[in-house]
Design an enzyme around this catalytic site. Structure first.
Site, mmCIF file in Angstrom:
data_model
loop_
_atom_site.group_PDB
_atom_site.id
_atom_site.type_symbol
_atom_site.label_atom_id
_atom_site.label_comp_id
_atom_site.label_asym_id
_atom_site.label_seq_id
_atom_site.Cartn_x
_atom_site.Cartn_y
_atom_site.Cartn_z
ATOM 1 N N PRO A 120 15.074 2.150 -6.016
ATOM 2 C CA PRO A 120 13.963 1.207 -5.828
ATOM 3 C C PRO A 120 12.749 1.424 -6.735
ATOM 4 O O PRO A 120 11.914 0.523 -6.836
ATOM 5 C CB PRO A 120 13.561 1.411 -4.359
ATOM 6 N N LYS B 280 13.279 -3.381 -9.244
ATOM 7 C CA LYS B 280 13.968 -4.377 -10.071
ATOM 8 C C LYS B 280 15.014 -5.212 -9.312
ATOM 9 O O LYS B 280 15.474 -6.237 -9.831
ATOM 10 C CB LYS B 280 14.667 -3.674 -11.242
ATOM 11 N N TYR C 293 8.228 -3.257 -16.971
ATOM 12 C CA TYR C 293 7.812 -3.357 -15.570
ATOM 13 C C TYR C 293 7.546 -4.835 -15.207
ATOM 14 O O TYR C 293 8.035 -5.319 -14.178
ATOM 15 C CB TYR C 293 6.560 -2.504 -15.325
ATOM 16 N N TYR D 218 2.213 4.975 -8.118
ATOM 17 C CA TYR D 218 3.362 5.890 -8.168
ATOM 18 C C TYR D 218 2.814 7.277 -8.466
ATOM 19 O O TYR D 218 2.159 7.471 -9.502
ATOM 20 C CB TYR D 218 4.325 5.502 -9.288
HETATM 21 C C1 DHB Z 1 7.390 -1.551 -3.380
HETATM 22 C C2 DHB Z 1 8.648 -1.001 -3.537
HETATM 23 C C3 DHB Z 1 9.003 -0.471 -4.756
HETATM 24 O O1 DHB Z 1 10.214 0.066 -4.924
HETATM 25 C C4 DHB Z 1 8.127 -0.460 -5.838
HETATM 26 O O2 DHB Z 1 8.518 0.096 -7.016
HETATM 27 C C5 DHB Z 1 6.882 -1.011 -5.672
HETATM 28 C C6 DHB Z 1 6.516 -1.568 -4.442
HETATM 29 C C7 DHB Z 1 7.009 -2.126 -2.069
HETATM 30 O O3 DHB Z 1 7.774 -1.992 -1.112
HETATM 31 O O4 DHB Z 1 5.927 -2.720 -1.972
#
Ligand code: DHB
Length: 393
Positions: free
Chosen positions: A294, A298, A386, A202
């Site tokens: 997203p 979660k 997490y 991230y």
């Molecule tokens: C993915 C999507 C997410 O929202 C996230 O926090 C981590 C991974 C993914 O699509 O792999």
């Protein structure tokens, strides 16, 4: 009209509906699932998927975790990157728990196969689904089946597991809706390229947020922050890569492995909760009742938690003649839902540049990232949420 009788009528063959049906089956409780889409459409729509430790444990218990290690991958940590430097949050070391990157459609492939192998009744490609008499002890679902015939399912309970736009939430009376719409979206891509980072990354940067994830050794999933009105067709591969590289650039010379983009879409970010999640004999689970942005992934895990609680309530109704757990389904589920709402909002705010934010807000977010990566208690708290608490608590 042909009527089928079952104990639980389930609307939606997504993660919530399939998990519920399978857990009930293992407790000797019958269900029928009705679903608008075809089996192929469900299995081929590529979706995100981070499985918390508790969700992995549940899939193992249900004996549908066999392909996680080969098709997906277990991850012991994730990366936070800002000011051009990366920090690894080692979840396993901090909390003893980890996650798996295993896309939702793979979970659905496993669950559909397992359900059908155990003789489940799943009606794909239905239309005109309606919910009846959920205020009585004999509710029903009516629909038109794939051949155009009118059908009815008479049941004791109805589970609306049919997502955000489904008939479940539309039918639920007197509910309060909590909604937050974010002023930015995600531009998501799938590309053919080697893995860029050995953990989910991230990134926060002046160019905006980016998320670097993976699907296989040569298919990568990445996202970057964009305007919600952005049109994917306006983005050439070159423009996409310039933006993604800008989001992760830094003095350490970090670069992503580029490759041809074969899917691109704009994903809106929303926080949503519907309260209560039940009325009479109708219960909502998963996206039908709530949505999270997203960031932190979660969604699927929250659906799994709802289902564990709902299945427990239905099971005590049938096997212990006790309605208490069904009656307390909403408050029991809402506790984790609101905590996940907080977490997803927090991760989103910490990592994105909101249009209304100025340089003060940027510095504040950097200080927050500094705090959660250098204070061991704060880092453990982040890692713990997490990786997720055990389901059904
Ligand atoms: C993915 C999507 C997410 O929202 C996230 O926090 C981590 C991974 C993914 O699509 O792999």
């Amino acid at each position: 009209m042909t009527t089928t009788r079952t104990q639980v009528g389930i609307i939606g063959a997504g993660p919530a509906g399939l998990l519920l049906s399978h857990i009930l089956h293992l407790h000797g409780i019958d269900s029928v699932i009705v679903e608008n889409r075809s089996r192929a459409a469900i299995e081929q729509t590529i979706r995100a998927g981070v499985l918390e430790q508790g969700t992995i444990d549940l899939l193992r218990e249900l004996d549908v975790a066999g392909r996680i290690a080969t098709v997906g991958a277990y991850h012991h940590g994730f990366d936070l990157r800002w000011r051009g430097a990366t920090h690894r949050v080692d979840m396993q070391a901090l909390t003893g728990r980890s996650i798996a990157v295993y896309p939702q459609h793979e979970v659905l492939i496993d669950l559909i196969a397992r359900r059908l192998a155990t003789g489940a009744d799943i009606r794909f490609e239905v239309s005109d689904t309606q919910i009846h008499d959920f205020d009585s002890t004999s509710p029903a679902i009516s629909f038109t089946d794939a051949t155009g015939a009118a059908r009815r399912i008479a049941c004791d309970f109805i589970a609306g597991c049919d997502g955000s736009w489904g008939v479940g939430r539309k039918t639920l009376p007197d509910a309060k809706h909590f909604l937050r719409v974010y002023p930015f979206a995600w531009f998501g891509i799938l590309c053919h390229a080697p893995v860029s980072n050995d953990a989910i990354l991230y990134a926060r940067s002046q160019a905006g947020f980016a998320l670097i994830s993976t699907r296989t050794d040569n298919v990568q999933r990445m996202y970057f922050q964009c305007d919600p009105a952005e049109n994917p067709d306006d983005w050439s591969d070159e423009r996409i890569w310039t933006q993604l590289q800008a989001c992760v650039a830094g003095p350490d010379g970090y670069r992503l492995h580029e490759g041809p983009v074969f899917q691109k879409s704009v994903i809106p970010l929303r926080s949503f909760v519907c309260e209560p999640m039940q009325h009479g004999r109708l219960f909502l689970a998963g996206d039908a009742a709530h949505l999270v942005p997203p960031t932190g992934a979660k969604g699927l895990n929250l659906a799994a938690n709802d289902v564990v609680l709902l299945a427990r309530g239905i099971e005590s109704f049938y096997h212990k003649n006790d309605r208490a757990k069904l009656d307390s389904y909403t408050p029991d589920a809402l506790r984790r839902i609101w905590r996940a709402q907080h977490f997803s909002w927090w991760m989103t705010s910490m990592l994105h540049n909101a249009p209304e934010h100025n340089e003060f807000d940027a510095r504040r977010s950097e200080a927050e990232l500094d705090f959660v990566t250098t204070d061991r208690n704060a880092e453990t708290a982040l890692a713990s949420v997490y990786a997720g608490a055990p389901l059904g608590e």
